[in-house]
Design a protein around this motif. Sequence first.
Motif, PDB file in Angstrom:
ATOM      1  N   VAL A 146      -8.870 -11.838  -3.681  1.00 39.05           N
ATOM      2  CA  VAL A 146      -7.806 -11.823  -4.699  1.00 39.05           C
ATOM      3  C   VAL A 146      -6.927 -13.074  -4.602  1.00 39.05           C
ATOM      4  N   VAL A 167      -9.312  -3.758  -6.995  1.00 41.93           N
ATOM      5  CA  VAL A 167      -9.767  -5.120  -6.699  1.00 41.93           C
ATOM      6  C   VAL A 167     -10.730  -5.622  -7.777  1.00 41.93           C
ATOM      7  N   TYR A 168     -11.446  -4.692  -8.437  1.00 47.26           N
ATOM      8  CA  TYR A 168     -12.317  -5.132  -9.530  1.00 47.26           C
ATOM      9  C   TYR A 168     -11.543  -5.305 -10.830  1.00 47.26           C
ATOM     10  N   THR A 201       0.823  -1.218   0.000  1.00 54.21           N
ATOM     11  CA  THR A 201       0.000   0.000   0.000  1.00 54.21           C
ATOM     12  C   THR A 201       0.859   1.271   0.000  1.00 54.21           C
ATOM     13  N   ALA A 250     -23.342 -14.204  -9.175  1.00 62.58           N
ATOM     14  CA  ALA A 250     -23.532 -15.493  -8.497  1.00 62.58           C
ATOM     15  C   ALA A 250     -24.740 -16.211  -9.093  1.00 62.58           C
ATOM     16  N   THR A 288     -14.158 -23.515 -10.285  1.00 58.99           N
ATOM     17  CA  THR A 288     -15.371 -23.676  -9.483  1.00 58.99           C
ATOM     18  C   THR A 288     -15.028 -23.605  -7.994  1.00 58.99           C
ATOM     19  N   ASN A 321     -17.053  -2.238  10.690  1.00 58.25           N
ATOM     20  CA  ASN A 321     -15.677  -2.131  10.199  1.00 58.25           C
ATOM     21  C   ASN A 321     -14.701  -1.813  11.337  1.00 58.25           C
ATOM     22  N   HIS A 333     -14.247   3.377   1.911  1.00 58.64           N
ATOM     23  CA  HIS A 333     -14.488   2.268   2.843  1.00 58.64           C
ATOM     24  C   HIS A 333     -13.182   1.664   3.352  1.00 58.64           C
ATOM     25  N   HIS A 334     -12.062   2.101   2.777  1.00 64.61           N
ATOM     26  CA  HIS A 334     -10.753   1.720   3.343  1.00 64.61           C
ATOM     27  C   HIS A 334     -10.285   2.746   4.370  1.00 64.61           C
ATOM     28  N   LEU A 371     -10.699  -8.688 -10.296  1.00 67.21           N
ATOM     29  CA  LEU A 371     -11.832  -9.622 -10.291  1.00 67.21           C
ATOM     30  C   LEU A 371     -12.475  -9.793 -11.671  1.00 67.21           C
ATOM     31  N   SER A 388     -22.166  -8.364  -8.144  1.00 65.37           N
ATOM     32  CA  SER A 388     -21.606  -9.674  -7.782  1.00 65.37           C
ATOM     33  C   SER A 388     -22.720 -10.660  -7.451  1.00 65.37           C
ATOM     34  N   MET A 401     -14.663 -20.062  -7.131  1.00 63.24           N
ATOM     35  CA  MET A 401     -15.955 -19.381  -6.945  1.00 63.24           C
ATOM     36  C   MET A 401     -16.496 -19.624  -5.539  1.00 63.24           C
ATOM     37  N   ILE A 402     -16.413 -20.882  -5.098  1.00 64.34           N
ATOM     38  CA  ILE A 402     -16.973 -21.205  -3.779  1.00 64.34           C
ATOM     39  C   ILE A 402     -16.232 -20.416  -2.700  1.00 64.34           C
ATOM     40  N   TYR A 407     -14.305 -12.905 -13.684  1.00 69.93           N
ATOM     41  CA  TYR A 407     -15.719 -12.946 -14.077  1.00 69.93           C
ATOM     42  C   TYR A 407     -15.860 -13.184 -15.585  1.00 69.93           C
ATOM     43  N   TRP A 452     -27.308 -32.344  -9.791  1.00 68.11           N
ATOM     44  CA  TRP A 452     -26.639 -31.993 -11.046  1.00 68.11           C
ATOM     45  C   TRP A 452     -25.180 -31.597 -10.820  1.00 68.11           C
ATOM     46  N   ILE A 495      -8.574  -8.708   7.867  1.00 71.17           N
ATOM     47  CA  ILE A 495      -8.493  -8.131   6.520  1.00 71.17           C
ATOM     48  C   ILE A 495      -7.645  -9.014   5.579  1.00 71.17           C
TER      49      ILE A 495
HETATM   50 FE1  HAS Z   1     -12.557  -6.263  -0.297  1.00 75.03          FE
HETATM   51  C1  HAS Z   1     -10.473  -4.687   1.948  1.00 75.03           C
HETATM   52  C2  HAS Z   1     -15.252  -4.634   1.007  1.00 75.03           C
HETATM   53  C3  HAS Z   1     -14.618  -7.649  -2.724  1.00 75.03           C
HETATM   54  C4  HAS Z   1      -9.791  -7.322  -2.049  1.00 75.03           C
HETATM   55  N1  HAS Z   1     -10.534  -6.076  -0.080  1.00 75.03           N
HETATM   56  C5  HAS Z   1      -9.874  -5.416   0.944  1.00 75.03           C
HETATM   57  C6  HAS Z   1      -8.457  -5.545   0.761  1.00 75.03           C
HETATM   58  C7  HAS Z   1      -8.261  -6.269  -0.399  1.00 75.03           C
HETATM   59  C8  HAS Z   1      -9.569  -6.589  -0.909  1.00 75.03           C
HETATM   60  C9  HAS Z   1      -6.935  -6.614  -1.046  1.00 75.03           C
HETATM   61  O1  HAS Z   1     -15.745  -2.171   2.741  1.00 75.03           O
HETATM   62  C10 HAS Z   1      -7.373  -5.025   1.709  1.00 75.03           C
HETATM   63  C11 HAS Z   1      -6.799  -3.711   1.310  1.00 75.03           C
HETATM   64  C12 HAS Z   1      -5.716  -3.311   2.271  1.00 75.03           C
HETATM   65  O2  HAS Z   1      -4.587  -3.797   2.117  1.00 75.03           O
HETATM   66  O3  HAS Z   1      -6.010  -2.579   3.214  1.00 75.03           O
HETATM   67  N2  HAS Z   1     -14.565  -6.217  -0.720  1.00 75.03           N
HETATM   68  C13 HAS Z   1     -15.498  -5.507  -0.039  1.00 75.03           C
HETATM   69  C14 HAS Z   1     -16.823  -5.764  -0.602  1.00 75.03           C
HETATM   70  C15 HAS Z   1     -16.636  -6.623  -1.664  1.00 75.03           C
HETATM   71  C16 HAS Z   1     -15.212  -6.875  -1.735  1.00 75.03           C
HETATM   72  C17 HAS Z   1     -18.126  -5.197  -0.139  1.00 75.03           C
HETATM   73  N3  HAS Z   1     -12.266  -7.308  -2.025  1.00 75.03           N
HETATM   74  C18 HAS Z   1     -13.239  -7.742  -2.889  1.00 75.03           C
HETATM   75  C19 HAS Z   1     -12.636  -8.346  -4.041  1.00 75.03           C
HETATM   76  C20 HAS Z   1     -11.272  -8.247  -3.851  1.00 75.03           C
HETATM   77  C21 HAS Z   1     -11.066  -7.592  -2.580  1.00 75.03           C
HETATM   78  C22 HAS Z   1     -13.397  -8.907  -5.208  1.00 75.03           C
HETATM   79  C23 HAS Z   1     -10.147  -8.689  -4.707  1.00 75.03           C
HETATM   80  C24 HAS Z   1     -10.243  -9.301  -5.835  1.00 75.03           C
HETATM   81  N4  HAS Z   1     -12.814  -4.956   1.205  1.00 75.03           N
HETATM   82  C25 HAS Z   1     -13.987  -4.343   1.520  1.00 75.03           C
HETATM   83  C26 HAS Z   1     -13.737  -3.310   2.555  1.00 75.03           C
HETATM   84  C27 HAS Z   1     -12.372  -3.321   2.821  1.00 75.03           C
HETATM   85  C28 HAS Z   1     -11.820  -4.369   1.951  1.00 75.03           C
HETATM   86  C29 HAS Z   1     -14.700  -2.423   3.199  1.00 75.03           C
HETATM   87  C30 HAS Z   1     -11.609  -2.443   3.806  1.00 75.03           C
HETATM   88  C31 HAS Z   1     -11.499  -3.093   5.112  1.00 75.03           C
HETATM   89  C32 HAS Z   1     -10.613  -2.345   6.071  1.00 75.03           C
HETATM   90  O4  HAS Z   1     -11.130  -1.958   7.131  1.00 75.03           O
HETATM   91  O5  HAS Z   1      -9.424  -2.148   5.808  1.00 75.03           O
HETATM   92  C33 HAS Z   1     -17.735  -7.118  -2.589  1.00 75.03           C
HETATM   93  O6  HAS Z   1     -17.490  -6.626  -3.884  1.00 75.03           O
HETATM   94  C34 HAS Z   1     -17.874  -8.590  -2.608  1.00 75.03           C
HETATM   95  C35 HAS Z   1     -19.031  -9.063  -3.446  1.00 75.03           C
HETATM   96  C36 HAS Z   1     -18.978 -10.560  -3.679  1.00 75.03           C
HETATM   97  C37 HAS Z   1     -19.969 -11.431  -3.474  1.00 75.03           C
HETATM   98  C38 HAS Z   1     -19.771 -12.889  -3.743  1.00 75.03           C
HETATM   99  C39 HAS Z   1     -20.562 -13.372  -4.944  1.00 75.03           C
HETATM  100  C40 HAS Z   1     -20.246 -14.800  -5.282  1.00 75.03           C
HETATM  101  C41 HAS Z   1     -19.943 -15.266  -6.517  1.00 75.03           C
HETATM  102  C42 HAS Z   1     -19.601 -16.724  -6.705  1.00 75.03           C
HETATM  103  C43 HAS Z   1     -20.851 -17.584  -6.856  1.00 75.03           C
HETATM  104  C44 HAS Z   1     -20.529 -18.985  -7.279  1.00 75.03           C
HETATM  105  C45 HAS Z   1     -20.493 -20.051  -6.454  1.00 75.03           C
HETATM  106  C46 HAS Z   1     -20.081 -21.379  -7.019  1.00 75.03           C
HETATM  107  C47 HAS Z   1     -20.825 -19.941  -5.019  1.00 75.03           C
HETATM  108  C48 HAS Z   1     -21.298 -11.000  -3.010  1.00 75.03           C
HETATM  109  C49 HAS Z   1     -19.952 -14.369  -7.688  1.00 75.03           C
HETATM  110  C50 HAS Z   1     -21.174 -22.387  -6.937  1.00 75.03           C
HETATM  111  C51 HAS Z   1     -20.622 -23.708  -7.300  1.00 75.03           C
HETATM  112  C52 HAS Z   1     -21.334 -24.789  -7.638  1.00 75.03           C
HETATM  113  C53 HAS Z   1     -20.667 -26.100  -7.864  1.00 75.03           C
HETATM  114  C54 HAS Z   1     -22.784 -24.731  -7.834  1.00 75.03           C
END
Ligand code: HAS
Length: 546
Positions: free
Chosen positions: A378, A225-226, A123, A302, A339, A361, A271-272, A229, A298, A342-343, A233, A324, A370
Motif C-alpha cells: 500500500v 488491501v484490494y 486497526t 504481472a 512503473t 507466518n 491470514h491476519h 490495490l 496478481s 510496480m517494481i 491495477y 526494449w 509486517i
Molecule cells: Fe498483505 C499483512 C499476505 C498483498 C497490505 N498486508 C498486510 C498488512 C497490510 C497489507 C497493510 O497472509 C498489515 C495489516 C496489519 O496492520 O496487521 N498480502 C499478502 C498476500 C498478498 C498481499 C499473499 N498486502 C497486499 C497488498 C496490500 C497489502 C496488495 C496493500 C495494497 N499480508 C498478507 C498476510 C498478512 C499481510 C498473510 C498478515 C501478516 C501478519 O502476520 O500480520 C498478495 O496479494 C500479493 C500478490 C502480488 C504479487 C505481485 C505481482 C506483481 C505485479 C507487478 C508486475 C510488474 C513489474 C514491473 C514487476 C504476486 C502485479 C516491470 C517493469 C518493467 C520496466 C518491465
Amino acid sequence: MNAFAVEKKIAGWHVLVAILALVVGTLFGPLQGLEHMGINLYPALQSVGLQSYYQGLTLHGVLNALVWTTFFITGFLTLIVAKSLNRGLAFPKLSWAAFSVMVVGLLMAAVPLLLNLASVLYTMYPPLQAPWYYYLGLTLVVVGSWMSGWSMLTTWWAWRKDNKGATTPFLAFASLITMVLWQICTLGIASEILVLILPWSLGLVGGIDAQLSRTLFWFTGHPLVYFWLLPAYISWYGMMPKQAGGKLFSEQLARLAFWLFLLLSTPIGLHHQFVDPGLSAGWKYVHAVLTFAVFFPSLLTAFNVIASLENGGRARGGKGLLMWIRNLPWNEPSFTAQTLAMIIFAFGGIGGMVNASYDVNLVVHNTAWIPGHFHLTVGSGVTLTFIGVLYWLVPHLTGKKLWGAKAAIAQAWVWFVGMIIFSNGLHRLGLLDAPRRTMLGVANDNYGAADWLFPRLQVGIGGMILFVSVLLFVVVMLKTVLNKQTETVEMPVAEPLHQETIPAWLNNWQPWLVGTVVLILVAYGPILIQLISQIQFFSPGFVVWK
Ligand code: HAS
Ligand code: CU1
C-alpha cells in the motif's frame, strides 16, 4: 459548460482532501523512522500537542492508509466511470452528498485523534477504546464511500438501459467491481462498529468480545488491501499501456483478474489471525489456501502488464530480450512513478507469500517485517501509483500544465531508493525479532542486539529520504495548481492489442456474485456461528497510551 465539468469538480475535491491527508500523515513517518534510529523527538514535540509515538503512529496509519486512499479512490473512480461510459453521473447530488458525509466523518474522527483520545492505531483492536464519536466518524467515511459507489452503479444502470447487450467498457467495469467488492466486504467492519463497538464505547454494555471484533475487522481488513490495490491495477491495465506507447496485451485476462479479486478477496481474512486463539486450525488452513488462490490474479496482472509495457517499448523502437525497457518513456513522470511502483510492488507481493504461509507466518507475525511488507504494497505499489496518476490527473482537472516534469521524475526515483532502504531495514529487523508497533530505539536499550543497529539506521535514513520525496511531490503539486501555463491533458485510455470479443461469462455479474457470496458463507459462516454462539461481553475498555 465543458464536458464532465461536474464530475471533474467532484473528483477534484476528493483528490484535494486525499493529498492533504497524505501530506499531513507522512509528517509522522520521519519521526517514527528517527525514533527507530535512536533519535527520539517525541518529548520535545509534546509542547506542540503530539503526546506520544502511539498518537503519531495512529495519525500516520489512519491518514495515510485509510483517508488518503479512500478519498483518492472514490474521486478517481467516480470520474473514470463517467468518462469511460461517456455520460454524466445519473445523480451527481448523490456523489456530492457522499463526499460531504465522508468529510463530516473525517472531521469527527480527527478531533479525538488530535486530542490523543483515540490512539488505538489504525486497526483499532478492542479492548483499546476510543470515544464513541471516533468510531462513528470512521463509520461515516465508510458510509460516504458506499454512497459514492451507489452513484457509480446508478450511472452504469442508466448507461445499460441505453446500451442493451453492449459490453461495459473496461475502465467502468473494473471500477464497478472495485466498488461492489467494497460494499460486500465492509459489512464486517460495519457490524463490528454498529453492534459491538458503539454500544460498548457509549457505555451501554459493560464489555466487548475482543476475538469476535477482530474477526469482523479482518473480514473487512484484508479485502481493504484490494480496495486500495485495484484502482492501481485499473491504471496499470487501462491507462499505462497507452502511456507507454503500446496496447493492453489481453483485455480478457484483465477482466478475469478483476472477477477473481471479487471472488477471492474476502474469504481469506484469517491470514491476519493465524496466531489468534479460539479459531480452529482447520479454518485457518482453509483461509491460507484461499490466500494462495488470490495470489493468482496478481500473477496474471504481472504477466499482462509487463507484456503490455513490452508492446509499448517495442512500438517505440525497442529491440532485444530486455533492451526494449530502455525505450519506455522514462521522461514521463506519470509513467515513471507507476512503473517504479510496480517494481516495488512485486517484492511486496513476494513477501506476502511468506506472510500467507501458515507456519512461516509465525516467524514474521507482529514483527517489523509486517510494516516492511505493507510499505512495499500500500505504501508504494498503491501510493506511488496514485502519485503517478496525479501527474496527469491534476493537469486534467485544472487545465494547468504539470510544473517541473524533471522534479516529478526525481520525486519518483527518490521514493524508489528511499523505500528500498527503508523497507529492507524493516524486513531485516523483523527477522531479528524486532516487534512492530514499538519504539525500537527504546526497546533496543532493553533487549536489542548489536545486529539491530544497521537495519535501524536503514529505517531512519530511508524514512528521511521518503520525506524528501513527499516534499518534492508537494512542491510539484502546488506549483502546478499555481502554474500560469495551461495545457489540455486527456485521460489516457489503453486500447486492447487484439480486438477481442468478451465472452458472456466475463460480462455477467450473476455467477461471480453468487460464487462470492457462497465462498464467503463457506469460509466465514462456521467461524462466525461459533464465535457468536460463544459471545462474551467480557472486556472493559482500556486506554493504555496516556
Ligand atoms: Fe498483505 C499483512 C499476505 C498483498 C497490505 N498486508 C498486510 C498488512 C497490510 C497489507 C497493510 O497472509 C498489515 C495489516 C496489519 O496492520 O496487521 N498480502 C499478502 C498476500 C498478498 C498481499 C499473499 N498486502 C497486499 C497488498 C496490500 C497489502 C496488495 C496493500 C495494497 N499480508 C498478507 C498476510 C498478512 C499481510 C498473510 C498478515 C501478516 C501478519 O502476520 O500480520 C498478495 O496479494 C500479493 C500478490 C502480488 C504479487 C505481485 C505481482 C506483481 C505485479 C507487478 C508486475 C510488474 C513489474 C514491473 C514487476 C504476486 C502485479 C516491470 C517493469 C518493467 C520496466 C518491465
Ligand atoms: Cu491480508
